[in-house]
Enzyme design. Structure first.
Site, short mmCIF file in Angstrom:
data_model
loop_
_atom_site.label_atom_id
_atom_site.label_comp_id
_atom_site.label_asym_id
_atom_site.label_seq_id
_atom_site.Cartn_x
_atom_site.Cartn_y
_atom_site.Cartn_z
NE ARG A 80 -3.38 2.27 2.96
CZ ARG A 80 -3.08 3.24 3.84
NH1 ARG A 80 -1.96 3.19 4.55
NH2 ARG A 80 -3.88 4.27 4.01
CG HIS A 124 -0.91 9.03 3.40
ND1 HIS A 124 -1.06 7.69 3.67
CD2 HIS A 124 -0.52 9.59 4.57
CE1 HIS A 124 -0.78 7.45 4.95
NE2 HIS A 124 -0.44 8.59 5.52
CD GLU A 169 -4.71 7.70 9.83
OE1 GLU A 169 -4.28 8.74 10.35
OE2 GLU A 169 -4.36 6.57 10.22
CG ASN A 298 -5.24 3.54 8.56
OD1 ASN A 298 -5.43 2.54 7.87
ND2 ASN A 298 -4.84 4.69 8.04
CE1 TYR A 300 0.16 2.87 13.50
CE2 TYR A 300 -1.74 4.12 12.75
CZ TYR A 300 -0.54 3.51 12.48
OH TYR A 300 -0.03 3.52 11.21
CD GLU A 377 -1.54 4.20 8.06
OE1 GLU A 377 -1.33 4.64 9.21
OE2 GLU A 377 -1.61 4.94 7.07
C1 PNW Z 1 -1.17 7.69 10.66
N1 PNW Z 1 -3.34 10.93 15.78
O1 PNW Z 1 -0.99 8.94 11.23
C2 PNW Z 1 -0.78 7.91 9.23
O2 PNW Z 1 -1.68 7.41 8.28
C3 PNW Z 1 0.63 7.55 8.92
O3 PNW Z 1 1.08 8.33 7.85
C4 PNW Z 1 1.48 7.69 10.17
O4 PNW Z 1 2.85 7.57 9.92
C5 PNW Z 1 0.99 6.65 11.17
O5 PNW Z 1 -0.40 6.80 11.41
C6 PNW Z 1 1.72 6.67 12.51
O6 PNW Z 1 1.51 7.88 13.17
C7 PNW Z 1 -1.58 9.35 12.40
O7 PNW Z 1 -2.80 11.89 16.32
C8 PNW Z 1 -1.08 10.51 12.97
O8 PNW Z 1 -4.40 10.42 16.21
C9 PNW Z 1 -1.66 11.02 14.09
C10 PNW Z 1 -2.76 10.39 14.64
C11 PNW Z 1 -3.28 9.24 14.07
C12 PNW Z 1 -2.68 8.73 12.93
#
Ligand code: PNW
Length: 474
Positions: A80, A124, A169, A298, A300, A377
């Site tokens: 991707r 992106h 996002e 995505n 995290y 992601e």
């Molecule tokens: C995503 N938040 O970014 C992006 O899609 C990627 O490009 C990035 O490298 C990856 O996650 C890791 O950070 C985010 O603050 C950046 O909630 C900030 C947030 C969430 C996703």
């Protein structure tokens, strides 16, 4: 129950890695490319950690063949990546630049040659600066320009790319870009952030229509969202209401129009003091609710919220995981406080909690019935220092991935139609406002020499991808 269960994924499950143009390409002035909002932002003192920029990044523009070879070595079958809008259409309007398209055609051909399926993302976060100067995403015109750009890329690559994603996002684009200002273009205007969210939705709908008109049948159309897993700190009505507000602003502001063709009433009411939503024109919602072939998620970390304590006007605490800013990325939610979730954290300060991923997948299995899901992601930043032999041992990342793949497997066993998983990221890269200080890669990158070294997690992930099995223990 056995303690050494092996979790077997379906044969057809897609294993991949993920990147984004500005984070890896470099070569910002090559091939007729013009500046994007991220070039401008990164070159503005004080915006990015230590003044880092994407000027060189991973030099992927020059080294893409080597990077495709890394994927072959890893054994993943899907990649991707995103297309840089200002490389293809520098002014954000007018005809495409052939050299820009040629780069992505060469990349795609190299992938196909290696038996790696390209998953292309159109946006992106690297808006051509000229479009920002004309108003950016808070201006309606940007949505139309985006659809035009989508058509140019589809015309050029539609014969060889099957999987198409409009936006990555949009929450970050709208609320970090125009609300808290920790991302480009760095504006701090809550009403503009909400208009940006609507115009991103509209841009998605218009681009989806352009892609459907242009691409051969069999093409797969998707969007990648970062829906929040919001947990109230207590079961009190006030804390549950705080969670409802953040869910509306983080997730339903996009899934409402995209999946159901409407902005939810509670979102409109919560934000009424910020905007009257007159940016939503007749017919917009029908355009935005274009049928999707798949939904990208995505994930995290989850968010833990409560009603702000003290006087009702007390300012919200900020979630450090969203970048430090005096300005909130949550327009209309000043009564909400963010808290650190308990548990181990990654180098981003983000709590490791795989249960949130199972929850999200089951939620969208219910809310988007019949729409296949991909995790577009997931991954973790750790310190990743090479040892004396130049090897990088990252057991925490392996544990993170094992936990989250277990969470995906769990969602599968509970019936969610999950088709694939893309590890963020193939390479250590430009981590936005954190510059090069946070490393998410399966491959370690030495940014002085551009040397790529597989971390132990890369070898682990390669074995998982090859076998379709996630071992529970080591
Ligand atoms: C995503 N938040 O970014 C992006 O899609 C990627 O490009 C990035 O490298 C990856 O996650 C890791 O950070 C985010 O603050 C950046 O909630 C900030 C947030 C969430 C996703």
């Amino acid at each position: 129950m056995s303690t050494h269960t092996v979790r077997q994924f379906p044969e057809s499950f897609v294993w991949g890695t993920s990147t984004a143009a500005y984070q890896i390409e470099g070569a910002v002035a090559e091939g007729g490319r013009s500046p994007s909002i991220w070039d401008t932002f990164a070159h503005t003192p004080g915006k990015v950690h230590q003044g880092d920029t994407g000027d060189r990044a991973c030099e992927h523009y020059q080294r893409f063949r080597e990077d495709v070879a890394l994927m072959s070595e890893l054994g993943v079958r899907a990649y991707r990546f995103s297309v840089s809008w200002p490389r293809v259409q520098p002014a954000g309007a007018g005809p495409a630049v052939q050299r820009g398209l040629d780069f992505y055609r060469a990349l795609v051909d190299e992938l196909l040659e290696a038996g790696i399926e390209p998953y292309l993302t159109l946006y992106h976060w690297d808006l051509p600066q000229e479009l920002e100067d004309a108003g950016g995403w808070p201006a309606r015109n940007t949505a139309y320009r985006f659809a035009e750009y989508a058509r140019l890329v589809a015309d050029a690559l539609g014969d060889r790319v099957t999987h198409w994603t409009t936006l990555n996002e949009p929450w970050c684009s709208a609320f970090l870009g125009y609300g808290s200002g920790v991302h480009a273009p760095g504006r701090t205007d809550p009403a503009a952030a909400l208009r940006a969210a609507h115009h991103l939705n509209l841009g998605h709908g218009l681009a989806a229509r352009a892609l459907s008109d242009t691409l051969p049948s069999g093409a797969q159309l998707m969007v990648s969202l970062n829906p929040a897993v919001v947990r109230p700190r207590s079961d009190s009505a006030a804390d549950r209401d705080a969670a409802r507000r953040i869910d509306a602003l983080a997730t339903r502001v996009f899934t409402g129009p995209i999946l159901r063709g409407a902005y939810d009433d509670d979102l409109l009411a919560d934000t009424a003091s910020v905007t009257d939503w007159s940016c939503v024109h007749d017919g917009d919602l029908a355009l935005i609710q274009h049928p999707l072939d798949a939904l990208g998620i995505n994930y995290y970390t989850p968010s833990l919220v409560s009603a702000a304590s003290g006087s009702p006007d007390a300012p919200a605490e900020r979630n450090d995981g969203h970048g430090n800013s005096a300005h909130s990325p949550w327009p209309g939610a000043d009564g909400v406080a963010f808290h650190q979730s308990p548990g181990p954290r990654t180098e981003m300060g983000w709590t490791v909690d795989p249960t949130g991923l199972t929850e999200l997948l089951l939620r969208f299995h219910r809310e988007a019935p019949g729409v296949p899901l991909y995790i577009t992601e997931n991954g973790a930043a750790y310190e990743d220092k090479p040892d004396a032999e130049g090897q990088v041992h990252d057991p925490e990342r392996i544990a993170y991935l094992r936990g989250h793949l277990g969470a995906v497997h769990r969602a599968l066993t509970e019936g969610a139609d999950v088709r694939g998983y893309f590890l963020w990221s193939l390479l250590d890269n430009f981590e936005w406002a954190y510059g090069y200080s946070r490393r998410f890669g399966a491959y370690h990158v030495d940014f002085d020499t551009q040397r790529r070294t597989p971390k132990s997690s890369a070898r682990w992930y390669g074995r998982v991808a090859a076998s379709g099995q996630v071992p529970e223990g080591e």
